[in-house]
Write a protein that holds these residues in place. Structure first.
Motif, PDB file in Angstrom:
ATOM      1  N   SER A  33     110.654  72.702  -5.430  1.00 36.75           N
ATOM      2  CA  SER A  33     111.234  73.951  -4.952  1.00 36.75           C
ATOM      3  C   SER A  33     111.918  73.703  -3.626  1.00 36.75           C
ATOM      4  CB  SER A  33     110.160  75.023  -4.808  1.00 36.75           C
ATOM      5  OG  SER A  33     109.206  74.633  -3.868  1.00 36.75           O
ATOM      6  N   SER A  37     112.590  78.899  -1.249  1.00 40.19           N
ATOM      7  CA  SER A  37     111.809  79.640  -2.240  1.00 40.19           C
ATOM      8  C   SER A  37     110.337  79.277  -2.140  1.00 40.19           C
ATOM      9  CB  SER A  37     112.333  79.367  -3.647  1.00 40.19           C
ATOM     10  OG  SER A  37     112.148  78.018  -3.973  1.00 40.19           O
ATOM     11  N   PRO A  40     105.087  79.516  -6.698  1.00 40.12           N
ATOM     12  CA  PRO A  40     104.311  80.588  -7.328  1.00 40.12           C
ATOM     13  C   PRO A  40     102.816  80.407  -7.061  1.00 40.12           C
ATOM     14  CG  PRO A  40     105.258  79.122  -8.971  1.00 40.12           C
ATOM     15  CD  PRO A  40     105.755  78.665  -7.644  1.00 40.12           C
ATOM     16  N   THR A  41     102.104  81.498  -7.086  1.00 40.23           N
ATOM     17  CA  THR A  41     100.665  81.471  -6.868  1.00 40.23           C
ATOM     18  C   THR A  41      99.966  81.656  -8.207  1.00 40.23           C
ATOM     19  OG1 THR A  41     100.967  82.447  -4.694  1.00 40.23           O
ATOM     20  CG2 THR A  41      98.753  82.554  -5.637  1.00 40.23           C
ATOM     21  N   TYR A  42      99.043  80.766  -8.504  1.00 41.04           N
ATOM     22  CA  TYR A  42      98.294  80.840  -9.752  1.00 41.04           C
ATOM     23  C   TYR A  42      96.830  81.074  -9.444  1.00 41.04           C
ATOM     24  CZ  TYR A  42     102.586  78.835 -11.548  1.00 41.04           C
ATOM     25  OH  TYR A  42     103.893  78.624 -11.851  1.00 41.04           O
ATOM     26  N   SER A  82     100.212  80.480 -21.592  1.00 39.66           N
ATOM     27  CA  SER A  82      99.986  80.014 -20.224  1.00 39.66           C
ATOM     28  C   SER A  82      98.712  79.173 -20.201  1.00 39.66           C
ATOM     29  CB  SER A  82      99.850  81.200 -19.266  1.00 39.66           C
ATOM     30  OG  SER A  82      98.704  81.952 -19.584  1.00 39.66           O
ATOM     31  N   ARG A  90      95.675  76.285 -11.379  1.00 40.96           N
ATOM     32  CA  ARG A  90      96.927  76.612 -12.073  1.00 40.96           C
ATOM     33  C   ARG A  90      96.700  77.632 -13.180  1.00 40.96           C
ATOM     34  NH1 ARG A  90      99.507  70.610 -12.965  1.00 40.96           N
ATOM     35  NH2 ARG A  90      99.531  70.014 -10.780  1.00 40.96           N
ATOM     36  N   LYS A  93      99.615  79.680 -15.138  1.00 43.94           N
ATOM     37  CA  LYS A  93     100.926  79.039 -15.077  1.00 43.94           C
ATOM     38  C   LYS A  93     101.552  79.105 -16.469  1.00 43.94           C
ATOM     39  CE  LYS A  93     103.339  74.746 -14.119  1.00 43.94           C
ATOM     40  NZ  LYS A  93     103.205  73.298 -14.009  1.00 43.94           N
TER      41      LYS A  93
END
Length: 190
Positions: A33, A37, A40-42, A82, A90, A93
């Motif tokens: 990334s 940006s 993402p949070t998992y 996911s 994760r 995800k």
């Protein structure tokens, strides 16, 4: 040797092997990334109190050659595929096309990690105890050393097949994988 491997796979009526070529592993690769940006949070494995997570910890505790175990699928409520259980943070995800090929299309993927030559991933469909194929996959990342006895494709696949069978024996339905459990019985320290 290749003929023996093909005969072995046919004898056990296993799913089609999609890939045995070097590629980045979906479990061991990390998304890149830009600084602009945010990643993402998992969900965290420690807070994922479902039956599938317990199965992940149990198989890791039993087999020291495994580094990562992930279970992928679509929850009973629907939605897209996911990670539903893994020994990394994760949870949730989204699945990529390789994960979908295994969970939904029932393919098997064997792939050395391009990012880490000491890791090898095998992703295979998961069955229930009665032998019914689920729309769930189990992805296993092994410690790997090219040339080491047992680390050839047939040796790794044989171990992955046996480990998957161990997990499958404990799955009475797809829904049980998502059932809440009060706490983990942890003998795995990852």
């Amino acid at each position: 040797m290749a003929l023996i491997m093909v005969a072995f796979l046919l004898a056990f009526a296993l799913p089609t092997i999609v890939s045995a070529v070097p590629q980045a592993s979906s479990l061991t690769s990390s998304a890149t990334s830009s600084a602009a940006s945010a990643a993402p949070t998992y969900g965290t494995a420690a807070k994922n109190l479902i039956y599938a997570q317990q199965l992940v910890y149990d198989i890791l505790a039993k087999h020291s050659d495994l580094v990562i175990v992930g279970i992928h699928g679509i929850p009973p409520s629907g939605g897209s595929g996911s990670i539903i259980a893994i020994n990394l943070d994760r949870i949730g995800k989204p699945d990529d096309s390789d994960d979908d090929a295994v969970a939904v299309d029932h393919k098997t993927i064997l792939a050395p990690s391009a990012a880490d030559p000491s890791k090898f991933e095998i992703a295979t469909p998961l069955f229930d105890a009665a032998g019914n194929m689920l729309n769930i996959s189990i992805n296993m990342v092994f410690n790997y050393q090219a040339g080491r006895i047992g680390d050839d494709l047939l040796g790794l696949f044989t171990r992955a097949y046996a480990y998957r069978q161990e997990v499958s024996k404990r799955v009475i339905s797809q829904n049980i994988l998502f059932q809440p459990i009060p706490q983990f019985n942890i003998s795995y320290c990852g």
